[in-house]
Design a protein around this motif. Sequence first.
Motif, PDB file in Angstrom:
ATOM      1  N   ASP B 290     -42.098 -20.407   5.304  1.00  0.00           N
ATOM      2  CA  ASP B 290     -41.116 -21.469   5.145  1.00  0.00           C
ATOM      3  C   ASP B 290     -40.207 -21.537   6.375  1.00  0.00           C
ATOM      4  OD1 ASP B 290     -39.289 -23.312   4.374  1.00  0.00           O
ATOM      5  OD2 ASP B 290     -38.715 -22.330   2.487  1.00  0.00           O
ATOM      6  N   ASP B 293     -36.831 -19.924   6.273  1.00  0.00           N
ATOM      7  CA  ASP B 293     -36.694 -18.464   6.308  1.00  0.00           C
ATOM      8  C   ASP B 293     -36.668 -17.924   7.736  1.00  0.00           C
ATOM      9  OD1 ASP B 293     -36.705 -18.403   3.582  1.00  0.00           O
ATOM     10  OD2 ASP B 293     -38.885 -18.131   3.440  1.00  0.00           O
ATOM     11  N   GLU B 296     -33.372 -16.043   8.878  1.00  0.00           N
ATOM     12  CA  GLU B 296     -33.275 -14.680   8.347  1.00  0.00           C
ATOM     13  C   GLU B 296     -34.342 -13.786   8.975  1.00  0.00           C
ATOM     14  OE1 GLU B 296     -31.271 -12.997   6.421  1.00  0.00           O
ATOM     15  OE2 GLU B 296     -29.892 -14.669   6.012  1.00  0.00           O
TER      16      GLU B 296
END
Lengths: 237, 527
Positions: B290, B293, B296
């Motif tokens: 994704d 993401d 992070e």
Amino acid sequence: MNTFLWGGLPYLVLGILVTGLIWRFRYDQFGWTTRSSESYERRILHIASPLFHYGILAVLAGHIIGIFIPASWTDAAGVSDKTYHLFSLIAGTAAGILAIVGIVGLVYRRRRYAPVFRATTKNDKFMYVFLVGNIALGLWAKLSHADYDYRSTIGPWARSLFVLQPDVELMTNVPTAFQIHALIGMALFAILPFTRLVHMFSAPVKYLFRPYIVYRSRDPKQLAEGRTRRGWESVEP
Amino acid sequence: MRVMAQIAMVMNLDKCIGCHTCSVTCKQTWTNRSGMEYVWFNNVETRPGQGYPRRWADQEQWKGGWKLDRRGRLRLRQGGRLRKLAEIFANPVLPTVHDYYEPWTYDYANLHEAPLGDDYPGARPRSLLSGRPMEIEWSANWDDNLGGATELGPQDPVIQKIREQVGEKVRFAFEQAYMFYLPRICEHCLNPACVAACPSGAIYKRVEDGIVLVDQDQCRGWRQCVTGCPYKKIYFNHRTGKAEKCTFCYPRVEVGLPTVCSETCVGRLRYLGVMLYDADRVTEAASVADDKDLYEAQLGVFLDPHDPAVRQAAARDGVPHDWIEAALRSPVHALISTYRVALPLHPEYRTMPMVWYIPPLSPIVEAVAETGFDGEDADVLFGAIDTLRIPVEYLAELFSAGDPLPVQMSLAKLAAMRHHMRAINVGDPVDEDVASAVDLTAQQIQDMYHLLAIAKYEDRYVIPTAAAGDARRLEESVMPNECSVGVVEGEPGPLGDDSGRRNLPMVSLETFHLTRKRQTADREEEL
């Protein structure tokens, strides 16, 4: 004369080519580039450049097949002379026309668009004469002598050069068109290292095999003072 | 784990006033040459706006960066290796000079040479490409300060994307409420697509400091890197036929000086420091499924130098001691990993960029103040960040692949900092809940304030030198023991005060640091 043209000149040209390339690689890597003008003009280049390049690569492949595959091999493979020459005529002409159409488009573009024309050096123009001239000559020689059996003369002569026993006699009775084509071809090889055409020798084949991300350590030699290389001279007077 | 070190940058967009000083000084230093007229290693874009080159962020058009293939593996958006080689004779998605702008000069000679007449002679613009007179229609910052936004604004790829989601009404309300500046340099990515796209292998990432450079001797001018870079920060020098890019001012960084854009930044908004990261995890992090993401994931690649195990591993992997020390004091690490206020630019390109941005809070404070509320009250501000949905969405498209949460968190921390510091300054009781509401302690907020608002030179730039391990030897090589001149501390040495030499300034490092201290200290006792 014949001995010089077909027995000496090829080696001279090879010598110039090899030493020229070594010289250029050692002293002018900074100038070793395609010098692309795509950022000035894109529309014509997108059609003409692939046409020319793929055409000329096909022409190169054709020359290699014609010169380095002896007639006896194709005979052994069961390909008749007639089939071979028909294939050679059709494929060769097609490739030649691709290359011609491409390069005419490229030269037109070079003349037509002011930024591209301004970026064209004398060296480029000189090179274009040989390049365009020789492609045209080659196509003319091929089409005007459609049934000429070069595999019994030019092919064996070219192979004889590589075994260092040039058979000059083979070339003496070759039609003039082929002779001129071969001579200008040699001239083209001789000027090659000194023109923008050198970019053909940096065809990035190794790109297919290297890892995507390249890491490199600082070159300790470049930390210290060294000799100034071309393109890195001080701009101060 | 394979620890590598990189010099990274953070820019605090709250402070950027769009003065273009960074662009101009960078240009004077690096690109004031023929063939590079249109090249801006550093440029400042007004957002919303198309950017430079026009609409660079639209990867449907320019095919930059990486994407995941059907099997979830990273591949260049432009295509695989074979496809790239097949297209090498004419790169189908290369921006032409008209996507940047046609460089020009003026016919100054005419001012001197025009024959005597009734009219004043003029200096007409003349194209540097064709040499002919031309009309000036575009340049590097033509839409500066929303110039022509009613016409050009909708062409901003981010605006287009948001309008698809939120609807037509966005535009005008948006433009009334919001404008900010985005200074851009090369991102010196951990997973650089330009490097991967280069057929010649001429572009490389330097092991020592992570700076991405083009080897001018090996470049053959195939132009694939220009397409590969999603940030369009590789430029084609149309005179030499070679690619050139931001060098992160490596000759300066190597001797511990900040980059020219940082040094000359009027707003003092740039931070430079060391980031330690795990090179083994880069590809994995760049391949998460994704897009949202990726932020992070990249945080997960960075290593905490305060962890003794990390320091040990870094030393094992050849990171010099002074680099590890610098990583401990790195302002960039603090802003990215500790306070988590800095965000990457367009993480969805999957290149793992290393120039990060603190999103701008000021326009929101302004907007709140205009409505008559207290622009520095935490409750009001927290509410405003969420209700001013559109700016957050715009920022999220830039900095977190469209996920509003990281941007909201970052802005909330900045808002909390304003509230906290105002309480201290006006003598109000400090409300610790405000700090803990944004996952920080009061002390952290004060440290962050020190870094962001006081922003001392020494705190903004923590740059270990390239040759520090070698410093003693280098010094000795220029100043042998038997040298009769001798060096008095604080006085110019035999080599003079500054870099009057052609190559690297080989001044004694001690003299260098003393001189710098003298130039930057505020009070006499600091000397």
